[in-house]
Design an enzyme around this catalytic site. Structure first.
Site, mmCIF file in Angstrom:
data_model
loop_
_atom_site.group_PDB
_atom_site.id
_atom_site.type_symbol
_atom_site.label_atom_id
_atom_site.label_comp_id
_atom_site.label_asym_id
_atom_site.label_seq_id
_atom_site.Cartn_x
_atom_site.Cartn_y
_atom_site.Cartn_z
ATOM 1 N N CYS A 248 23.861 13.641 45.745
ATOM 2 C CA CYS A 248 23.238 14.889 45.285
ATOM 3 C C CYS A 248 21.736 14.935 45.512
ATOM 4 C CB CYS A 248 23.531 15.081 43.810
ATOM 5 S SG CYS A 248 23.088 13.626 42.845
ATOM 6 N N GLY B 246 33.341 15.033 36.197
ATOM 7 C CA GLY B 246 32.682 14.326 37.284
ATOM 8 C C GLY B 246 32.917 14.911 38.661
ATOM 9 N N GLU C 9 19.940 12.322 32.638
ATOM 10 C CA GLU C 9 20.801 11.166 32.419
ATOM 11 C C GLU C 9 19.931 9.918 32.498
ATOM 12 O OE1 GLU C 9 24.285 11.904 35.123
ATOM 13 O OE2 GLU C 9 25.226 12.273 33.178
ATOM 14 N N ILE D 3 44.315 10.301 48.305
ATOM 15 C CA ILE D 3 44.293 10.051 49.755
ATOM 16 C C ILE D 3 43.155 9.103 50.101
ATOM 17 C CG2 ILE D 3 43.901 11.174 51.994
ATOM 18 C CD1 ILE D 3 45.336 13.640 50.657
ATOM 19 N N GLU E 178 23.035 23.233 50.545
ATOM 20 C CA GLU E 178 23.431 21.833 50.383
ATOM 21 C C GLU E 178 24.657 21.580 51.263
ATOM 22 O OE1 GLU E 178 25.366 20.547 46.703
ATOM 23 O OE2 GLU E 178 24.083 18.785 46.700
HETATM 24 P P1 NDP Z 1 32.407 20.688 42.093
HETATM 25 O O1 NDP Z 1 31.347 21.509 41.446
HETATM 26 O O2 NDP Z 1 33.357 21.341 43.006
HETATM 27 O O3 NDP Z 1 33.282 19.955 40.966
HETATM 28 C C1 NDP Z 1 32.704 19.137 39.961
HETATM 29 C C2 NDP Z 1 33.733 18.924 38.865
HETATM 30 O O4 NDP Z 1 33.908 20.135 38.106
HETATM 31 C C3 NDP Z 1 35.119 18.554 39.379
HETATM 32 O O5 NDP Z 1 35.692 17.610 38.483
HETATM 33 C C4 NDP Z 1 35.833 19.878 39.329
HETATM 34 O O6 NDP Z 1 37.233 19.737 39.287
HETATM 35 C C5 NDP Z 1 35.284 20.470 38.056
HETATM 36 N N1 NDP Z 1 35.388 21.915 37.942
HETATM 37 C C6 NDP Z 1 35.526 22.841 38.925
HETATM 38 N N2 NDP Z 1 35.552 24.094 38.402
HETATM 39 C C7 NDP Z 1 35.419 23.964 37.052
HETATM 40 C C8 NDP Z 1 35.356 24.885 35.958
HETATM 41 N N3 NDP Z 1 35.428 26.218 36.137
HETATM 42 N N4 NDP Z 1 35.224 24.396 34.708
HETATM 43 C C9 NDP Z 1 35.114 23.067 34.498
HETATM 44 N N5 NDP Z 1 35.177 22.141 35.491
HETATM 45 C C10 NDP Z 1 35.313 22.582 36.756
HETATM 46 O O7 NDP Z 1 31.622 19.503 42.794
HETATM 47 P P2 NDP Z 1 32.189 18.380 43.780
HETATM 48 O O8 NDP Z 1 33.226 17.575 43.076
HETATM 49 O O9 NDP Z 1 32.518 19.018 45.083
HETATM 50 O O10 NDP Z 1 30.903 17.440 43.940
HETATM 51 C C11 NDP Z 1 29.860 17.732 44.795
HETATM 52 C C12 NDP Z 1 28.715 18.411 44.061
HETATM 53 O O11 NDP Z 1 28.290 17.594 42.968
HETATM 54 C C13 NDP Z 1 27.501 18.588 44.932
HETATM 55 O O12 NDP Z 1 26.936 19.858 44.732
HETATM 56 C C14 NDP Z 1 26.554 17.514 44.437
HETATM 57 O O13 NDP Z 1 25.216 17.780 44.681
HETATM 58 C C15 NDP Z 1 26.883 17.475 42.977
HETATM 59 N N6 NDP Z 1 26.466 16.187 42.405
HETATM 60 C C16 NDP Z 1 25.392 16.154 41.549
HETATM 61 C C17 NDP Z 1 24.917 14.959 41.055
HETATM 62 C C18 NDP Z 1 23.771 14.906 40.100
HETATM 63 O O14 NDP Z 1 23.665 13.936 39.363
HETATM 64 N N7 NDP Z 1 22.888 15.877 40.058
HETATM 65 C C19 NDP Z 1 25.534 13.681 41.460
HETATM 66 C C20 NDP Z 1 26.675 13.833 42.302
HETATM 67 C C21 NDP Z 1 27.106 15.051 42.774
HETATM 68 P P3 NDP Z 1 38.080 19.534 40.662
HETATM 69 O O15 NDP Z 1 37.132 19.317 41.788
HETATM 70 O O16 NDP Z 1 38.888 18.354 40.380
HETATM 71 O O17 NDP Z 1 38.851 20.793 40.833
#
Ligand code: NDP
Length: 483
Positions: free
Chosen positions: A283, A149, A457, A27, A380
């Site tokens: 993040c 990711g 990283e 989307i 957050e």
């Molecule tokens: P999520 O934690 O919801 O998801 C991150 C990834 O993990 C997605 O690809 C998700 O799949 C996958 N995932 C979810 N559950 C599981 C599981 N049980 N086992 C393995 N993989 C799983 O984060 P968001 O995508 O909502 O991103 C936002 C978050 O990321 C914020 O908290 C932000 O702070 C953090 N972040 C951290 C960064 C850093 O470098 N420290 C940089 C950028 C963001 P799907 O969503 O497709 O279901």
């Protein structure tokens, strides 16, 4: 622009489709329109990707670092040549303005490929002389790495994980967020075009269940996650069960401290960059802005003035400087926090509303008079919501700044040199800034402490997390034994 990818997955050097997997609509956040569709990986696709990565790993590791590095640097060049089209795609995937994506996404991915490509030839062990005997160490790859990711930086995350992993001789299976599935496929395509052998870098789509299947598979040696703390806890626990290596790049609620001797214009710029870039979906954002009482009203006045200059609109228009939230769901989560801020008594200085247009647009929002216990100061939000808190002196603000489970980033604005370094040393955070905010060059380690993560990283530090050291003892003389 063509936003529908050739197929959902990239495995073994080619696009692969399996429509038996659950459909995932792509989307465009600026309009809410469906601009593509991919399918979640079935168990057969997950298996195929892991087999491809496993099968390619030994030959990839057997190449010299110079050869691997040349491929990564070629990929960096291709990424830079295609920066425009990759940036347009990143904007479709995430909704972030082209003004940002054209300078922060494929360019940052290319930086990582170039940096680790250059480093690949220098990865060596050491020689330790022990009298006549000696030990040498070998820096070896871990094997198959899984990258998972978040949705805010899909090209950057796919590259930041892939570049050091591949430089060290590992292969990778990367799963992008289901919200932004398009960009990682391009990273895989470019690496393949640059000469990465089939199976070295694979992409599979899916939700959390696909990520969980990858993390728990015995063929995987390392997991690197960028995501939220709750997901990090689950992934870390699953990886621990099989003693896999991990890198956890998780969330934050980072403090930014503005002392009354700071250059106000720079401090306001830092607060804008650290709260509203990518519509606040970063993040490391400094979302708890502690402003010393003496300059608080001047800071808020200038901040409101500058926010009035934000150009909100079509993110593909290079003039636009503020775009939509990534999804309706994320917008609703953020709206919930805005309502909570008002309910709990914070003063709404500006913003707070959804824009009356298609897409998931929220106004840049600032709350003042926020106190430490308020929900908007503790959790957050991951959206364009800044909390401004007052403080009296350094001792008081340091204790409050560190009073959080998170520890990703922290920043300080002051003209007092000694204080700047003292405050940076006192921060319980992995990535700190003095008179700036959110710079993330590939040369600098990036990562968190406390609940914000494990590992680093970027920089030389990333090599430690994508390789392991083997030591080899060499005896030159006869060996004595007790019997
Ligand atoms: P999520 O934690 O919801 O998801 C991150 C990834 O993990 C997605 O690809 C998700 O799949 C996958 N995932 C979810 N559950 C599981 C599981 N049980 N086992 C393995 N993989 C799983 O984060 P968001 O995508 O909502 O991103 C936002 C978050 O990321 C914020 O908290 C932000 O702070 C953090 N972040 C951290 C960064 C850093 O470098 N420290 C940089 C950028 C963001 P799907 O969503 O497709 O279901």
């Amino acid at each position: 622009m063509q936003t529908q990818p050739t197929a959902s997955h990239f495995i073994g050097g080619e696009y692969v489709e399996d429509t038996a997997g659950k459909p995932i609509d792509v989307i465009y956040p600026a309009t809410g329109e469906v601009i593509g569709r991919v399918h979640s990986a079935t168990p057969a696709i997950v298996d195929r990707a892991l087999e491809a990565a496993r099968g390619a790993q030994a030959a990839w590791a057997a190449m010299t670092g110079t050869e691997r590095g040349r491929i990564l640097r070629r990929a960096a060049d291709i990424m830079r040549e295609r920066n425009h089209e990759l940036s347009v795609l990143e904007t479709y995937d995430t909704g972030k303005p082209y003004q940002e994506t054209s300078v922060a996404d494929a360019t940052s991915g290319a930086d990582a490929l170039e940096y680790f490509g250059g480093m690949a030839a220098t990865l060596t062990g050491e020689h330790i002389q022990l009298g006549e005997d000696w030990v040498y160490t070998r820096r070896e790859p871990l094997g198959v790495c899984v990258g998972i990711g978040a949705w805010n930086y899909p090209t950057q995350i796919a590259s930041w994980k892939g570049a050091p992993a591949l430089a060290c001789g590992n292969t990778m299976v990367f799963k992008p967020s289901e919200t932004t599935p398009l960009c990682a496929l391009k990273v895989a395509e470019i690496l393949h075009e640059a000469g990465a052998p089939a199976g070295v870098y694979n992409v599979v789509q899916g939700l959390g269940d696909v990520g969980a299947a990858l993390v728990s598979d015995a063929r995987v040696d390392k997991v690197s996650l960028t995501g939220s703390v709750p997901t990090g806890r689950k992934v870390y626990a699953a990886a621990a069960a099989e003693m896999k290596h991990v890198t956890m790049e998780l969330g934050g609620k980072s403090p930014m401290i503005v002392f009354d001797d700071a250059d106000i214009e720079n401090a306001v710029s830092g607060a804008i960059l650290g709260n509203f870039y990518s519509s606040g979906q970063v993040c490391s954002n400094g979302t708890r802005v502690f402003v010393q009482k003496g300059i608080k009203e001047a800071f808020l006045a200038r901040l409101s003035e500058r926010l009035g200059q934000a150009v909100i609109g079509d993110p593909q228009d290079p003039a636009t400087s503020f775009g939509p939230m990534v999804s309706a769901r994320q917008m609703e989560i953020v709206q919930g926090y805005i309502a909570k801020g008002q309910d709990e008594g914070a003063r709404l200085v500006c913003g707070g509303n959804r824009l009356q247009r298609d897409g998931f647009f929220l106004e840049p929002t600032v709350f003042a008079d926020v106190t430490d216990g308020m929900t908007i100061a503790r959790e957050e939000i991951f959206g364009p919501v800044m909390a401004v808190l007052d403080f009296e002196d350094e001792g008081d603000v340091m204790a409050r700044a560190n009073d959080t489970e998170f520890g990703l980033a922290a920043g300080v604005f002051t003209r007092d040199l000694a204080r700047a370094h003292r405050v940076a040393a006192g921060f319980e955070a992995g990535t700190c800034y003095i008179n700036t905010y959110n710079d993330a060059p590939v040369e600098a380690p990036f990562g968190g402490v406390k609940a914000s993560g494990v590992g680093r990283e970027n920089s030389k530090a990333a090599i430690e997390h994508y390789s392991q050291v083997k030591s080899v003892y060499v005896r030159m003389g006869d060996l004595e034994a007790p019997f």
